[in-house]
Design a protein around this motif. Structure first.
Motif, PDB file in Angstrom:
ATOM      1  N   LEU A  68     -23.488  18.353   3.467  1.00  0.00           N
ATOM      2  CA  LEU A  68     -24.833  18.979   2.453  1.00  0.00           C
ATOM      3  C   LEU A  68     -24.329  19.765   1.378  1.00  0.00           C
ATOM      4  CD1 LEU A  68     -27.342  20.193   5.354  1.00  0.00           C
ATOM      5  CD2 LEU A  68     -27.564  18.257   3.573  1.00  0.00           C
ATOM      6  N   THR A  69     -23.028  20.553   1.584  1.00  0.00           N
ATOM      7  CA  THR A  69     -22.567  21.182   0.493  1.00  0.00           C
ATOM      8  C   THR A  69     -21.987  20.554  -0.521  1.00  0.00           C
ATOM      9  OG1 THR A  69     -20.249  21.536   1.254  1.00  0.00           O
ATOM     10  CG2 THR A  69     -21.996  23.215   1.886  1.00  0.00           C
ATOM     11  N   GLN A  70     -21.513  19.121  -0.311  1.00  0.00           N
ATOM     12  CA  GLN A  70     -20.826  18.434  -0.950  1.00  0.00           C
ATOM     13  C   GLN A  70     -21.802  17.451  -1.859  1.00  0.00           C
ATOM     14  OE1 GLN A  70     -17.392  18.093  -1.403  1.00  0.00           O
ATOM     15  NE2 GLN A  70     -18.392  20.097  -0.384  1.00  0.00           N
ATOM     16  N   LEU A  71     -23.018  17.245  -1.686  1.00  0.00           N
ATOM     17  CA  LEU A  71     -23.904  16.511  -2.225  1.00  0.00           C
ATOM     18  C   LEU A  71     -24.099  16.642  -3.785  1.00  0.00           C
ATOM     19  CD1 LEU A  71     -26.736  16.211   0.442  1.00  0.00           C
ATOM     20  CD2 LEU A  71     -25.016  14.531  -0.198  1.00  0.00           C
ATOM     21  N   GLY A  72     -24.080  17.926  -4.054  1.00  0.00           N
ATOM     22  CA  GLY A  72     -24.244  18.287  -5.612  1.00  0.00           C
ATOM     23  C   GLY A  72     -22.923  18.063  -6.343  1.00  0.00           C
ATOM     24  N   ASN A  73     -21.762  17.907  -5.672  1.00  0.00           N
ATOM     25  CA  ASN A  73     -20.384  17.643  -6.222  1.00  0.00           C
ATOM     26  C   ASN A  73     -19.915  16.411  -5.934  1.00  0.00           C
ATOM     27  OD1 ASN A  73     -18.438  18.361  -8.073  1.00  0.00           O
ATOM     28  ND2 ASN A  73     -17.525  19.703  -6.328  1.00  0.00           N
ATOM     29  N   LEU A  74     -20.543  15.120  -5.943  1.00  0.00           N
ATOM     30  CA  LEU A  74     -19.742  14.014  -5.220  1.00  0.00           C
ATOM     31  C   LEU A  74     -18.826  13.542  -6.591  1.00  0.00           C
ATOM     32  CD1 LEU A  74     -22.716  12.169  -3.558  1.00  0.00           C
ATOM     33  CD2 LEU A  74     -20.426  13.185  -2.485  1.00  0.00           C
ATOM     34  N   ASP A  75     -18.960  13.875  -7.599  1.00  0.00           N
ATOM     35  CA  ASP A  75     -18.192  13.395  -8.728  1.00  0.00           C
ATOM     36  C   ASP A  75     -16.656  13.707  -8.693  1.00  0.00           C
ATOM     37  OD1 ASP A  75     -20.527  14.507  -9.389  1.00  0.00           O
ATOM     38  OD2 ASP A  75     -19.742  15.183 -11.236  1.00  0.00           O
ATOM     39  N   HIS A  76     -16.168  14.571  -7.675  1.00  0.00           N
ATOM     40  CA  HIS A  76     -14.963  15.147  -7.647  1.00  0.00           C
ATOM     41  C   HIS A  76     -14.306  13.755  -6.609  1.00  0.00           C
ATOM     42  CE1 HIS A  76     -12.057  18.366  -7.960  1.00  0.00           C
ATOM     43  NE2 HIS A  76     -11.816  17.941  -6.884  1.00  0.00           N
ATOM     44  N   TYR A  77     -15.235  13.070  -6.053  1.00  0.00           N
ATOM     45  CA  TYR A  77     -14.643  12.143  -5.145  1.00  0.00           C
ATOM     46  C   TYR A  77     -14.582  10.444  -5.936  1.00  0.00           C
ATOM     47  CZ  TYR A  77     -15.495  15.205  -1.453  1.00  0.00           C
ATOM     48  OH  TYR A  77     -15.456  16.540  -0.741  1.00  0.00           O
ATOM     49  N   HIS A  78     -13.603   9.799  -5.406  1.00  0.00           N
ATOM     50  CA  HIS A  78     -13.346   8.495  -6.373  1.00  0.00           C
ATOM     51  C   HIS A  78     -13.559   7.317  -5.072  1.00  0.00           C
ATOM     52  CE1 HIS A  78     -12.020   5.243  -8.427  1.00  0.00           C
ATOM     53  NE2 HIS A  78     -11.009   5.083  -7.678  1.00  0.00           N
ATOM     54  N   ARG A  79     -12.904   7.464  -4.087  1.00  0.00           N
ATOM     55  CA  ARG A  79     -13.225   6.228  -3.035  1.00  0.00           C
ATOM     56  C   ARG A  79     -13.201   6.782  -1.681  1.00  0.00           C
ATOM     57  NH1 ARG A  79      -9.596   1.266  -5.605  1.00  0.00           N
ATOM     58  NH2 ARG A  79     -11.213   0.535  -6.892  1.00  0.00           N
ATOM     59  N   ALA A  80     -13.618   6.001  -0.617  1.00  0.00           N
ATOM     60  CA  ALA A  80     -13.369   6.288   0.647  1.00  0.00           C
ATOM     61  C   ALA A  80     -13.362   4.966   1.377  1.00  0.00           C
ATOM     62  CB  ALA A  80     -14.603   7.057   1.280  1.00  0.00           C
ATOM     63  N   ALA A  81     -12.061   4.795   2.216  1.00  0.00           N
ATOM     64  CA  ALA A  81     -12.155   3.639   2.751  1.00  0.00           C
ATOM     65  C   ALA A  81     -12.315   3.972   4.325  1.00  0.00           C
ATOM     66  CB  ALA A  81     -10.517   3.320   2.683  1.00  0.00           C
ATOM     67  N   VAL A  82     -12.970   3.122   5.005  1.00  0.00           N
ATOM     68  CA  VAL A  82     -13.320   3.158   6.185  1.00  0.00           C
ATOM     69  C   VAL A  82     -12.702   2.041   7.233  1.00  0.00           C
ATOM     70  CG1 VAL A  82     -15.015   3.366   8.192  1.00  0.00           C
ATOM     71  CG2 VAL A  82     -15.679   4.449   5.841  1.00  0.00           C
ATOM     72  N   VAL A  83     -11.576   2.323   7.676  1.00  0.00           N
ATOM     73  CA  VAL A  83     -10.811   1.256   8.518  1.00  0.00           C
ATOM     74  C   VAL A  83     -11.447   1.523   9.893  1.00  0.00           C
ATOM     75  CG1 VAL A  83      -8.685   0.531   9.039  1.00  0.00           C
ATOM     76  CG2 VAL A  83      -8.803   1.457   6.866  1.00  0.00           C
ATOM     77  N   THR A  84     -11.933   0.256  10.467  1.00  0.00           N
ATOM     78  CA  THR A  84     -12.361   0.219  11.753  1.00  0.00           C
ATOM     79  C   THR A  84     -12.833  -1.089  12.177  1.00  0.00           C
ATOM     80  OG1 THR A  84     -14.119   1.175  13.238  1.00  0.00           O
ATOM     81  CG2 THR A  84     -15.012   0.605  11.228  1.00  0.00           C
ATOM     82  N   ASP A  85     -12.864  -1.595  13.400  1.00  0.00           N
ATOM     83  CA  ASP A  85     -13.406  -2.961  14.128  1.00  0.00           C
ATOM     84  C   ASP A  85     -14.793  -2.480  14.594  1.00  0.00           C
ATOM     85  OD1 ASP A  85     -11.407  -4.322  12.940  1.00  0.00           O
ATOM     86  OD2 ASP A  85     -10.156  -4.309  14.665  1.00  0.00           O
ATOM     87  N   GLN A  86     -15.484  -1.285  14.683  1.00  0.00           N
ATOM     88  CA  GLN A  86     -16.451  -1.040  15.205  1.00  0.00           C
ATOM     89  C   GLN A  86     -17.804  -1.244  14.297  1.00  0.00           C
ATOM     90  OE1 GLN A  86     -15.157   3.124  16.412  1.00  0.00           O
ATOM     91  NE2 GLN A  86     -16.473   2.687  18.224  1.00  0.00           N
ATOM     92  N   ALA A  87     -18.512  -2.196  14.400  1.00  0.00           N
ATOM     93  CA  ALA A  87     -19.781  -2.712  13.898  1.00  0.00           C
ATOM     94  C   ALA A  87     -20.655  -1.651  13.342  1.00  0.00           C
ATOM     95  CB  ALA A  87     -20.561  -3.888  14.450  1.00  0.00           C
ATOM     96  N   TRP A  88     -20.810  -0.677  14.381  1.00  0.00           N
ATOM     97  CA  TRP A  88     -22.130   0.493  14.101  1.00  0.00           C
ATOM     98  C   TRP A  88     -21.250   1.345  12.954  1.00  0.00           C
ATOM     99  CZ3 TRP A  88     -21.232   5.600  14.819  1.00  0.00           C
ATOM    100  CH2 TRP A  88     -20.148   5.771  15.612  1.00  0.00           C
ATOM    101  N   VAL A  89     -19.990   1.589  12.906  1.00  0.00           N
ATOM    102  CA  VAL A  89     -19.277   2.409  11.860  1.00  0.00           C
ATOM    103  C   VAL A  89     -19.302   1.709  10.642  1.00  0.00           C
ATOM    104  CG1 VAL A  89     -17.292   3.354  11.161  1.00  0.00           C
ATOM    105  CG2 VAL A  89     -17.954   3.569  13.509  1.00  0.00           C
TER     106      VAL A  89
END
Length: 139
Positions: A68-89
């Motif tokens: 919640l503290t990050q919602l107002g400042n998301l432009d500091h983030y570029h990418r997020a990679a999620v590596v998983t074989d779990q379908a729900w994730v």
């Protein structure tokens, strides 16, 4: 368990999570993210999720609070990679990609680990390149 793992790019905070994640483990990841944000204009995240089951209640509360503290400042983030074989994730990551347009979120199978490492390590255009090298010479 949540452990920080190494990534060759300094602006990337990489972690591996499996089983049960505790609040103390999550705090180490948050501290690493905050340190990267102080050192770089854009930060990317990589999460290897292997048989992730759940977070303890204190970890879940800490995760929600930090998120919640990050919602107002998301432009500091570029990418997020999620590596998983779990379908729900993967489904959650794809939903987040549609909801948070400021951050590119990519999902990768565990067999595509090298591609995820390369993709998340790329900096946004302009944060590391000289515009003259791209053929741009101003107006």
């Amino acid at each position: 368990m949540l452990d920080l793992i190494s990534h060759p790019a300094d602006h990337v905070v990489a972690l591996k999570a499996s089983g049960v994640v505790t609040a103390e483990e999550l705090q180490r990841a948050i501290d690493a993210i905050e340190a990267a944000k102080r050192a770089h204009p854009k930060v990317s995240l990589m999460a290897e999720l292997d048989d992730l089951r759940l977070m303890t209640l204190p970890a879940l509360m800490k995760d929600i609070g930090y998120g919640l503290t990050q919602l107002g400042n998301l432009d500091h983030y570029h990418r997020a990679a999620v590596v998983t074989d779990q379908a729900w994730v993967k489904q959650i990551a794809q939903l987040e990609d549609r909801l948070f347009k400021v951050v590119e979120i990519g999902t990768f199978a565990k067999s595509d680990h090298a591609a995820a490492m390369a993709w998340v390590g790329e900096l946004p255009k302009g944060d590391h390149e000289d515009p003259e090298e791209d053929g741009y010479h101003g107006a």
